[in-house]
Design a protein around this motif. Structure first.
Motif, short mmCIF file in Angstrom:
data_model
loop_
_atom_site.label_atom_id
_atom_site.label_comp_id
_atom_site.label_asym_id
_atom_site.label_seq_id
_atom_site.Cartn_x
_atom_site.Cartn_y
_atom_site.Cartn_z
N ALA A 18 0.82 -1.22 0.00
CA ALA A 18 0.00 0.00 0.00
C ALA A 18 0.86 1.27 0.00
N THR A 19 2.11 1.18 0.48
CA THR A 19 2.97 2.38 0.56
C THR A 19 3.77 2.64 -0.72
N ILE A 20 3.76 1.69 -1.67
CA ILE A 20 4.55 1.87 -2.89
C ILE A 20 3.86 2.90 -3.78
N PRO A 21 4.61 3.87 -4.33
CA PRO A 21 3.98 4.82 -5.26
C PRO A 21 3.59 4.11 -6.56
N ASP A 22 2.70 4.72 -7.36
CA ASP A 22 2.38 4.14 -8.66
C ASP A 22 3.67 4.00 -9.47
N TYR A 47 -8.95 -9.65 -11.94
CA TYR A 47 -9.62 -8.83 -10.93
C TYR A 47 -10.41 -7.68 -11.56
N ASN A 48 -10.64 -7.78 -12.87
CA ASN A 48 -11.46 -6.78 -13.58
C ASN A 48 -10.94 -5.36 -13.43
N ILE A 49 -9.61 -5.24 -13.54
CA ILE A 49 -8.94 -3.93 -13.50
C ILE A 49 -8.39 -3.71 -14.91
N PRO A 50 -8.42 -2.48 -15.45
CA PRO A 50 -7.85 -2.26 -16.79
C PRO A 50 -6.42 -2.81 -16.88
N GLN A 51 -6.14 -3.56 -17.95
CA GLN A 51 -4.86 -4.28 -18.06
C GLN A 51 -3.75 -3.36 -18.55
N SER A 52 -3.13 -2.65 -17.62
CA SER A 52 -2.07 -1.70 -17.98
C SER A 52 -0.68 -2.33 -17.85
N GLY A 53 -0.55 -3.35 -17.00
CA GLY A 53 0.77 -3.91 -16.73
C GLY A 53 1.63 -3.04 -15.84
N GLY A 113 -0.82 0.54 -10.27
CA GLY A 113 -1.63 1.71 -9.93
C GLY A 113 -2.47 1.43 -8.70
N HIS A 114 -3.30 2.41 -8.37
CA HIS A 114 -4.12 2.37 -7.15
C HIS A 114 -5.01 1.12 -7.07
N GLU A 115 -5.73 0.81 -8.17
CA GLU A 115 -6.68 -0.31 -8.13
C GLU A 115 -5.97 -1.64 -7.92
#
Ligand SMILES: [Zn+2]
Ligand SMILES: [Zn+2]
Length: 290
Positions: free
Chosen positions: A25-29, A78-84, A87-89
């Motif tokens: 949770a502490t890692i930046p994007d 997990y139905n999150i946009p597949q950016s690779g 990010g937050h989600e």
């Protein structure tokens, strides 16, 4: 295509590599090629659930190509946009309370089943029950979860026996640092697959263990508490040979929230159990899949 691990060993050294969700949770994007001192926790999470193989020690804090590919597969499930990228989600999905069993079967992304029991009249024994709740209430929740699988129309039955007798499944609440699969930090419970398909120790008995140290268990939806029947229904699915599902409504979806109940099988679960245990004629069915 995600890089897959070489293989799961019969003992749980691979899947015991527990990760720290608070550090995640502490890692930046992070984008491709970027680094962070705690990024190895993301890799450990992806490795624990079979999205990623071993990575070299010098690149463990870098979002390299194989990790980006593993993240895409994780995001898809997990139905999150597949950016690779991280990010937050994605961080939120990794931090949710969940089951310790892997999401993917090594080498066969499309398969969601492990293997079946040779008999359908299964026995179970109970060890230490949850300290959060009266034993009779805890036991009744377990029985209801078992009955739900009995009603899936494939002729499965579950009979309770004393733990001194031979039994197929052993259900117990344990410490977080459970010796057969460490549940500390990120996981609520774990189970194993039927004999011959085991990831931990080839049973019987097949374990179904809940973390009674870091989580409070309940009968029903209560704030910061986890419904026993909901989690038990999920873990028994593993004991019967089901892997995780990517269908969010499925009881075999790997994460669960506190303060909720989900006590029925979705069509996806019924289809899965019927692939494992072919329906026999004359078996009454109360839950027909589409
Ligand atoms: Zn699970
Ligand atoms: Zn255990």
């Amino acid at each position: 295509m995600a890089q897959m691990p070489i293989g799961i060993k019969p003992k749980c050294s691979f899947i015991c590599a527990s990760y720290d969700r608070k550090k995640i949770a502490t890692i930046p994007d992070l984008g491709r090629g970027e680094k962070d001192d705690n990024f190895h926790e993301v890799k450990k999470c992806l490795q624990q659930y079979n999205y990623l193989g071993e990575s070299s020690p010098d690149s463990q804090n870098t979002l390299d190509e194989s990790t980006a590919s593993a993240l895409e597969t994780f995001q898809q499930r997990y139905n999150i946009p597949q950016s690779g990228v991280l990010g937050h989600e994605t961080k939120e999905a990794m931090a949710k309370p969940r089951c310790a069993m892997p999401d993917l079967q090594p080498g066969a992304l499309a398969f969601s089943i492990s293997g079946a029991w040779r008999h359908r009249n299964l026995t179970y024994a109970l060890g230490k029950l949850s300290q959060s709740i009266a034993p009779s209430v805890c036991e009744a929740a377990i029985e209801r979860a078992l009955t739900t699988w009995s009603n899936a129309g494939v002729g499965l039955t579950f009979n309770k026996v004393a733990d001194t007798e031979d039994h197929d499944i052993f259900i117990e609440w344990r410490r977080a640092d459970d010796p057969d699969l460490n549940m500390a930090g990120s996981t609520l419970a774990h189970a194993d697959f039927p004999p011959g398909f085991s990831l931990i120790l080839d049973g019987p008995p097949v374990p179904l263990h809940f973390d009674d140290e870091e989580h409070t268990w309940s009968d029903g939806a209560f704030e910061d508490e986890f419904d026993i029947e909901t989690t038990c229904l999920h873990e028994i699915g593993h004991c019967l040979g089901l892997y995780h599902s990517k269908v969010p409504e499925s009881i075999m979806f790997p994460t669960v929230s506190s303060n909720m109940t989900s006590r029925t099988l979705a069509d996806d679960d019924v289809k899965g159990i019927r692939r494992l245990y072919k329906t026999r004629p004359n078996v009454p069915s109360r839950s027909e899949p589409n």
